[in-house]
Design a protein around this motif. Structure first.
Motif, PDB file in Angstrom:
ATOM      1  N   UNK A   7      13.244  27.593  50.598  1.00  0.00           N
ATOM      2  CA  UNK A   7      12.062  27.349  51.435  1.00  0.00           C
ATOM      3  C   UNK A   7      12.473  26.668  52.735  1.00  0.00           C
ATOM      4  N   UNK A   8      12.050  27.229  53.862  1.00  0.00           N
ATOM      5  CA  UNK A   8      12.356  26.641  55.166  1.00  0.00           C
ATOM      6  C   UNK A   8      11.174  25.784  55.613  1.00  0.00           C
ATOM      7  N   UNK A   9      11.427  24.507  55.772  1.00  0.00           N
ATOM      8  CA  UNK A   9      10.408  23.563  56.225  1.00  0.00           C
ATOM      9  C   UNK A   9      10.697  23.231  57.688  1.00  0.00           C
ATOM     10  N   UNK A  10       9.754  23.466  58.559  1.00  0.00           N
ATOM     11  CA  UNK A  10       9.929  23.185  59.982  1.00  0.00           C
ATOM     12  C   UNK A  10       9.941  21.674  60.195  1.00  0.00           C
ATOM     13  N   UNK A  11      11.083  21.143  60.594  1.00  0.00           N
ATOM     14  CA  UNK A  11      11.218  19.695  60.773  1.00  0.00           C
ATOM     15  C   UNK A  11      11.026  19.253  62.220  1.00  0.00           C
ATOM     16  N   UNK A  44      24.660  14.610  58.354  1.00  0.00           N
ATOM     17  CA  UNK A  44      24.621  14.665  56.886  1.00  0.00           C
ATOM     18  C   UNK A  44      23.277  14.201  56.338  1.00  0.00           C
ATOM     19  N   UNK A  45      22.233  14.967  56.665  1.00  0.00           N
ATOM     20  CA  UNK A  45      21.020  14.896  55.867  1.00  0.00           C
ATOM     21  C   UNK A  45      20.643  16.325  55.496  1.00  0.00           C
ATOM     22  N   UNK A  46      19.655  16.474  54.643  1.00  0.00           N
ATOM     23  CA  UNK A  46      19.341  17.782  54.087  1.00  0.00           C
ATOM     24  C   UNK A  46      17.996  18.280  54.593  1.00  0.00           C
ATOM     25  N   UNK A  47      17.878  19.594  54.690  1.00  0.00           N
ATOM     26  CA  UNK A  47      16.630  20.221  55.097  1.00  0.00           C
ATOM     27  C   UNK A  47      15.833  20.708  53.890  1.00  0.00           C
ATOM     28  N   UNK A  48      15.962  19.970  52.778  1.00  0.00           N
ATOM     29  CA  UNK A  48      15.254  20.308  51.542  1.00  0.00           C
ATOM     30  C   UNK A  48      14.197  19.248  51.238  1.00  0.00           C
ATOM     31  N   UNK A  49      13.009  19.660  50.785  1.00  0.00           N
ATOM     32  CA  UNK A  49      12.018  18.674  50.331  1.00  0.00           C
ATOM     33  C   UNK A  49      12.559  17.866  49.154  1.00  0.00           C
ATOM     34  N   UNK A  50      12.121  16.623  49.076  1.00  0.00           N
ATOM     35  CA  UNK A  50      12.621  15.703  48.051  1.00  0.00           C
ATOM     36  C   UNK A  50      11.974  15.993  46.697  1.00  0.00           C
ATOM     37  N   UNK A  51      12.473  15.379  45.623  1.00  0.00           N
ATOM     38  CA  UNK A  51      11.901  15.622  44.290  1.00  0.00           C
ATOM     39  C   UNK A  51      10.426  15.242  44.204  1.00  0.00           C
ATOM     40  N   UNK A  52       9.680  15.973  43.385  1.00  0.00           N
ATOM     41  CA  UNK A  52       8.255  15.703  43.223  1.00  0.00           C
ATOM     42  C   UNK A  52       7.979  14.287  42.706  1.00  0.00           C
ATOM     43  N   UNK A  53       8.750  13.754  41.741  1.00  0.00           N
ATOM     44  CA  UNK A  53       8.492  12.371  41.307  1.00  0.00           C
ATOM     45  C   UNK A  53       8.617  11.359  42.442  1.00  0.00           C
ATOM     46  N   UNK A  54       9.488  11.632  43.413  1.00  0.00           N
ATOM     47  CA  UNK A  54       9.600  10.747  44.566  1.00  0.00           C
ATOM     48  C   UNK A  54       8.345  10.840  45.420  1.00  0.00           C
ATOM     49  N   UNK A  55       7.875  12.053  45.667  1.00  0.00           N
ATOM     50  CA  UNK A  55       6.636  12.207  46.437  1.00  0.00           C
ATOM     51  C   UNK A  55       5.469  11.509  45.743  1.00  0.00           C
ATOM     52  N   UNK A  56       5.394  11.656  44.432  1.00  0.00           N
ATOM     53  CA  UNK A  56       4.307  11.012  43.676  1.00  0.00           C
ATOM     54  C   UNK A  56       4.373   9.495  43.840  1.00  0.00           C
TER      55      UNK A  56
END
Length: 406
Positions: A7-11, A44-56
């Motif tokens: 999934x590409x998230x526009x940052x 060195x950071x990532x273009x991936x969304x973080x884990x759902x438990x972190x978002x929660x």
């Protein structure tokens, strides 16, 4: 997979350094071209969304609606202890943990706290540029124990040189990077034990940057130096959730210092630090509930690295690149093209409009190299490599006179 890493998230327009920081990036001299078409794969950071438990956990913190001064509850320390015991069989005592807002900050504090102006600090180039900055920026001397590049592209330690430099009475500190950035090597328990023994014998303090320790390839094992060493009283270890779970913006490094005297000196030099409530809730969440995401991430990174290696083998065989044992960076040797590092830079950064990091930033040992962070969705990596291939296609003909690999 539960998580979709394609999934590409526009940052853009999210205050992102790599996607919105063009003016700063140009000021730093990394590139002269940065525009809306730039593909930044340099930091060195990532273009991936973080884990759902972190978002929660972060949503729960937001919903409280008050963000005052915060403390480190016992659950914070228990989460750190749980993670490192489970994944590395490393027993960490609560009192050994000192918070820092960042690893680079911790390195600078350690250099100032444990050395005097003019003292020598060992690093192993090619290595992460802020190591050099922490030493020279604080008026200390770089002592370079350059890693040895082997025929297969891996690197090894020159122990004879390391020991000679550790014996110098001016040498007071060694900054270890494991897994190593940018080469991606993981040091063996035997290598770590030997480094520790040499430093202990010569009263050289070790500060270990191990923040990539969770990001390792399948079938690889990472051993913290504090686990490998016979004695840990001369060892300080930097750990972090920042790299592992892509939360560099939350500023969370935990420095493990078993020696109470060193811990007191470091803590006093660090000064009074309080966390953000988001930092606390993030760490507790990911160290208890982030493991599934991490394992899926590692599988995705492994497959991306296999793709990158296969791409170069087929399309640009002059570029020598091997899959690292750890990290999400790949270290690419362009020397076989027989052109200057400046021309390599121009073709990649200005013409292909792909932003990497010149190997010379990591020391003269890296002058023919480029570092790429592959921690982005594979379609972005694919486009970047195809752009680079296009700009080097005129050098692939039989009539091009390639230089001997150095």
């Amino acid at each position: 997979m539960k998580y979709d890493f394609d999934q590409i998230v526009d940052r853009r327009n999210t205050y992102s350094l790599k996607w919105d920081g063009g003016d700063l990036i140009k000021e730093l001299g990394i590139t002269q071209r940065y525009d809306q078409e730039t593909l930044p794969l340099f930091t060195a950071d990532m273009d991936f969304p973080v884990p759902q438990p972190l978002l929660d956990a972060l949503h729960q913190t937001v919903e409280h609606r008050i963000f005052g001064y915060s403390i480190f509850p016992k659950e914070y320390f228990e989460a750190i202890q749980h993670w490192f015991k489970k994944r590395h069989d490393w027993d960490i005592q609560t009192e050994e943990i000192v918070y820092s807002p960042g690893t680079v900050h911790a390195l600078n504090v350690a250099v100032r706290a444990f050395t005097e102006p003019g003292d020598g600090v060992i690093i192993q180039r090619p290595v992460y540029p802020p190591f050099t900055a922490a030493i020279e920026g604080n008026g200390r001397q770089v002592v370079n124990n350059a890693l040895i590049r082997e025929q297969d592209g891996s690197y090894s330690i020159d122990f004879e040189d390391f020991e000679a430099k550790a014996k110098n009475e001016n040498t007071k500190l060694f900054i270890l990077c494991n897994p190593h950035n940018p080469t991606g090597g993981i040091f063996t328990p035997e290598e770590l034990t030997r480094l520790s023994d040499i430093c202990e014998k010569n009263q050289v303090l070790i500060i270990a940057d191990e923040i990539h320790g969770d990001l390792i390839r399948r079938n690889q094992t990472f051993i913290p130096i504090a686990k490998a060493a016979a004695n840990t009283q001369h060892i300080i270890t930097c750990t972090a959730i920042n790299k592992t779970f892509n939360v560099a913006g939350l500023h969370c490094t935990n420095v493990i210092i078993p020696n109470p005297e060193l811990r007191n000196i470091f803590s006093q030099a660090m000064g009074f630090q309080l966390p953000s409530p988001f930092t606390v809730s993030a760490l507790i969440a990911v160290y208890h509930k982030g493991e599934e995401w991490l394992e899926e991430l590692k599988e995705y990174l492994d497959e991306t690295m296999e793709y990158v290696q296969a791409f170069f083998a087929e399309k640009m065989p002059q570029v020598k690149v091997h899959i690292p044992e750890g990290t999400y960076v790949m270290w690419m040797d362009f020397s076989a093209y027989g052109i200057t590092p400046e021309e390599v830079h121009d073709r990649i950064y200005n013409k292909a409009n792909v932003l990497l990091e010149d190997g010379s930033m990591f020391g003269e040992e890296g002058q023919d190299f480029q570092r790429i962070c592959v921690s982005s969705p594979r379609p972005i990596i694919k486009e970047a490599l195809e752009r680079i291939e296009k700009e080097f296609s005129d050098l692939a003909s039989p009539n091009h006179k390639a230089a001997t690999i150095r």
